[in-house]
Design a protein around this motif. Structure first.
Motif, short mmCIF file in Angstrom:
data_model
loop_
_atom_site.label_atom_id
_atom_site.label_comp_id
_atom_site.label_asym_id
_atom_site.label_seq_id
_atom_site.Cartn_x
_atom_site.Cartn_y
_atom_site.Cartn_z
N LYS A 153 37.59 50.62 42.25
CA LYS A 153 37.68 49.21 41.91
C LYS A 153 37.10 48.67 40.54
O LYS A 153 37.21 47.76 40.23
CB LYS A 153 36.84 48.61 42.98
N ILE A 154 36.69 49.71 39.91
CA ILE A 154 36.26 49.32 38.37
C ILE A 154 37.68 48.85 37.56
O ILE A 154 37.44 47.73 36.83
CB ILE A 154 35.71 50.58 37.65
N LEU A 155 38.74 49.35 37.93
CA LEU A 155 39.84 48.90 37.31
C LEU A 155 40.60 47.83 38.10
O LEU A 155 40.64 47.78 39.55
CB LEU A 155 40.81 49.89 37.18
N LEU A 156 40.97 46.74 37.46
CA LEU A 156 41.77 45.79 38.31
C LEU A 156 43.04 46.05 38.85
O LEU A 156 43.81 47.11 38.19
CB LEU A 156 41.95 44.41 37.31
N GLN A 157 43.68 45.46 39.72
CA GLN A 157 44.91 45.72 40.38
C GLN A 157 45.93 45.22 39.22
O GLN A 157 45.54 44.01 38.90
CB GLN A 157 45.18 45.13 41.65
N ILE A 158 46.70 45.98 39.10
CA ILE A 158 48.26 45.34 38.45
C ILE A 158 48.81 44.39 39.18
O ILE A 158 48.92 44.40 40.36
CB ILE A 158 49.30 46.46 38.29
N PRO A 159 48.99 43.32 38.60
CA PRO A 159 49.57 41.94 39.33
C PRO A 159 50.80 42.42 39.80
O PRO A 159 51.56 43.25 39.58
CB PRO A 159 50.04 41.16 37.95
N GLY B 144 38.82 26.34 47.67
CA GLY B 144 39.87 26.44 47.19
C GLY B 144 40.09 27.12 45.59
O GLY B 144 40.98 27.43 45.07
N GLN B 145 38.84 27.52 45.27
CA GLN B 145 39.00 28.37 43.98
C GLN B 145 38.40 29.91 44.48
O GLN B 145 37.75 30.64 43.63
CB GLN B 145 37.91 27.97 43.04
N GLU B 146 38.80 30.32 45.51
CA GLU B 146 38.31 31.72 45.87
C GLU B 146 38.97 33.01 45.17
O GLU B 146 38.34 33.65 44.89
CB GLU B 146 38.78 31.89 47.50
N ASN B 147 39.93 32.35 44.62
CA ASN B 147 40.38 33.52 43.59
C ASN B 147 39.34 33.85 42.49
O ASN B 147 39.49 35.11 41.84
CB ASN B 147 41.85 33.20 42.95
N ARG B 148 38.84 32.76 41.87
CA ARG B 148 37.64 33.09 41.00
C ARG B 148 36.53 34.05 41.66
O ARG B 148 36.03 34.92 40.94
CB ARG B 148 37.36 31.87 40.28
N GLU B 149 36.02 33.39 42.80
CA GLU B 149 35.21 33.95 43.46
C GLU B 149 35.48 35.64 43.82
O GLU B 149 34.48 36.62 43.70
CB GLU B 149 34.64 33.32 44.87
N THR C 252 46.37 35.21 41.67
CA THR C 252 47.02 34.72 40.32
C THR C 252 46.22 34.75 38.74
O THR C 252 47.13 34.86 37.96
CB THR C 252 47.18 33.45 40.56
N LEU C 253 44.94 35.00 38.96
CA LEU C 253 44.05 35.01 37.77
C LEU C 253 44.36 36.33 36.96
O LEU C 253 44.29 36.40 35.97
CB LEU C 253 42.76 34.70 38.03
N LEU C 254 44.74 37.36 37.92
CA LEU C 254 45.15 38.70 37.17
C LEU C 254 46.31 38.60 36.54
O LEU C 254 46.57 39.15 35.50
CB LEU C 254 45.18 39.79 38.24
N GLN C 255 47.35 38.11 37.01
CA GLN C 255 48.72 37.55 36.55
C GLN C 255 48.52 36.77 35.04
O GLN C 255 49.09 37.23 34.18
CB GLN C 255 49.73 37.15 37.56
#
Length: 505
Positions: A485-491, A87-92, A104-107
């Motif tokens: 992929k060095i840059l994060l995606q814009i939320p 359930g914490q795959e967004n962190r992984e 959601t963590l990017l947001q």
């Protein structure tokens, strides 16, 4: 029109939040809850509360977003795979370079950064009308310009060009941004803010004890030096870093992180935390970084149960192997496991911030953002980039830090091959290595990999070693880093509501 209205409401809500979180004293009081734009921004006290409100955003980001995106994306740390509680795959996904724009963590990272920027802009918009001394106004401007630059520096390194919001949103028509500024424009603003901050801020020695922890002239010049280094302007960086004075190394590495030594002589900038009943000012690093199956063996807190919020920012075998024999920093920084009811369990964890708890679940451990050791290593790197000088000043700076770590000096012509630094390139590698272990778990490693052009090579090799340990635990595409992929995606929310172009993947 409906989505536009939602966006305007969100922006105005953030503005309203700029009046919350303001404290009567510097970062050690509960938020005021009844402040509005009508009865605020009238007195010197109001301005000071506004400035403190700008600092307060650091606290929440320090306990999560900063280390998630600054350390866990690097080869220094990963996570403890928690099979019973998924359930914490967004962190992984952040760690594995598969986080997309819906994460959601990017947001959260984006929103919290701009919340702080809004608070800085609010202070700048009102400081001129406050009846107080010019010196007091100048300091307030310096503090929030430093903070604004700090957040934009994080944003531009993680997302590339981002919207430059430099004014307060006063009307619905002001809510949408002007779009993504260029990377160059963002850096120009950061440098402008930091130069003004360095001019307006006092030296660290000028602060009274009650104000220790505020940013100073040294903080601004240190961050400015790092900004220039990121742009590979090593001459400009050296000029800024030479102005960071009034600091020195603590006598021992362990003493840096003790709660009794907050804002010590080595501290250039750290995020302030307090554990006070009835407030939300505490830190919780040791709970998040403890193995989730360690019970009370790591935290020694019988009143707090560990769960899926633990087992993060776990030291990697790559980092553990990076310490030289006899380096005292290893034992201060990490443990290779814990002793539970069944004996020793080989799950590493960070010890650096494990300084005990004040109340169950709460610690008052500060987080170091810039230390003088960091400044010394940056100066050494800049000197070397301007020309290799065998056993010159750059060597002296590097070896002063190594000696404190209990390991021998690296020199030109050293008869021990591992300690011989024979060229400019060899010195670069020596500095990079020293930064990796000296500043471990202080959110520098990912940014160092990127600015030195090593991120793709190092992280792909690191990822393959991690996957080899337990292939079934990793989804397809994990640790396949590319330059894009060095840059994060814009939320995705920002892409839709603010009509922002997305980063390629």
């Amino acid at each position: 029109m409906k989505t536009q209205s939602k966006y305007i409401f969100t922006v105005l809500s953030i503005l309203a939040c700029s009046f919350l979180g303001c404290k009567k004293d510097f970062l050690n009081q509960s938020p005021e809850s009844s402040l509005t734009n009508v009865n605020f921004w009238k007195t010197e006290s109001d301005l000071k509360q506004g400035v403190t409100g700008a600092y307060s955003s650091l606290r929440g980001m320090g306990t999560f977003s900063f280390w998630l995106f600054g350390e866990m994306r690097s080869d220094n740390t990963t996570f403890q795979y928690n099979a019973p509680q998924r359930g914490q795959e967004n962190r992984e996904q952040v760690d594995q370079f598969i986080a997309n724009s819906a994460n959601t963590l990017l947001q959260d990272f984006w929103r919290d950064s701009y919340t702080s920027i809004f608070r800085c802009n609010d202070v700048l918009d009102h400081v001129g009308a406050i009846p107080m001394s010019d010196a007091g106004k100048a300091q307030a401007i310096g503090e929030v310009k430093f903070l604004r630059a700090f957040h934009y520096f994080n944003l531009v390194r993680q997302f590339g060009g981002v919207p430059l919001r430099l004014d307060v949103t006063k009307a619905p028509g002001d809510a949408p941004s002007k779009g993504r500024a260029t990377v160059e424009a963002v850096y120009t603003q950061i440098i402008e803010d930091l130069n003004e901050a360095a001019t307006n801020l006092p030296e660290v020695s000028a602060y009274a004890a009650a104000d220790k922890g505020r940013v100073s002239k040294g903080s601004a010049n240190a961050l400015l030096g790092e900004v220039y280094m990121t742009q590979k302007k090593f001459g400009d960086a050296l000029t800024a870093l030479r102005k960071v004075t009034g600091y020195s190394l603590m006598p021992t590495y362990a003493s840096i992180f003790l709660t009794s030594n907050k804002n010590n002589v080595e501290s250039v900038f750290e995020i302030q935390y307090y554990s006070t009943a009835g407030t939300n000012l505490s830190s919780n690093f040791m709970y998040q970084f403890a193995p989730f199956n360690s019970g009370t063996a790591v935290t020694q807190d019988p009143g707090t149960n560990l769960s899926f919020t633990s087992g993060w920012n776990t030291p990697t075998t790559d980092l553990i192997a990076s310490y030289e024999a006899g380096d005292v920093r290893k034992d201060v920084s990490l443990a290779e496991g814990f002793t539970g009811s069944t004996g020793f369990v080989a799950v590493p964890y960070i010890k650096k911030y494990n300084q005990g708890f004040v109340q169950p679940g709460q610690t008052n451990v500060n987080f170091p953002v810039i230390r003088y050791a960091d400044v010394m290593l940056m100066i050494a790197e800049c000197l070397n980039e301007q020309g290799f000088v065998p056993n010159g000043e750059a060597f002296n700076l590097l070896n002063e830090i190594r000696r404190r770590g209990g390991i021998p000096a690296k020199t030109f012509g050293n008869p021990v091959p591992a300690l011989n630094v024979a060229s400019q390139d060899a010195f670069r590698e020596a500095v990079y290595q020293e930064r990796k272990v000296e500043l471990a778990f202080e959110n520098h490693r990912w940014f160092d990999l990127v600015r030195t052009g090593k991120a793709v090579e190092v992280m792909n090799a690191h990822g393959q070693r991690e996957i080899a340990k337990a292939p079934a635990q990793y989804p397809s595409g994990a640790y396949m880093l590319t330059l894009n992929k060095i840059l994060l995606q814009i939320p995705q929310r920002e892409v839709i509501l603010d009509n922002l172009p997305q980063n390629p993947q």
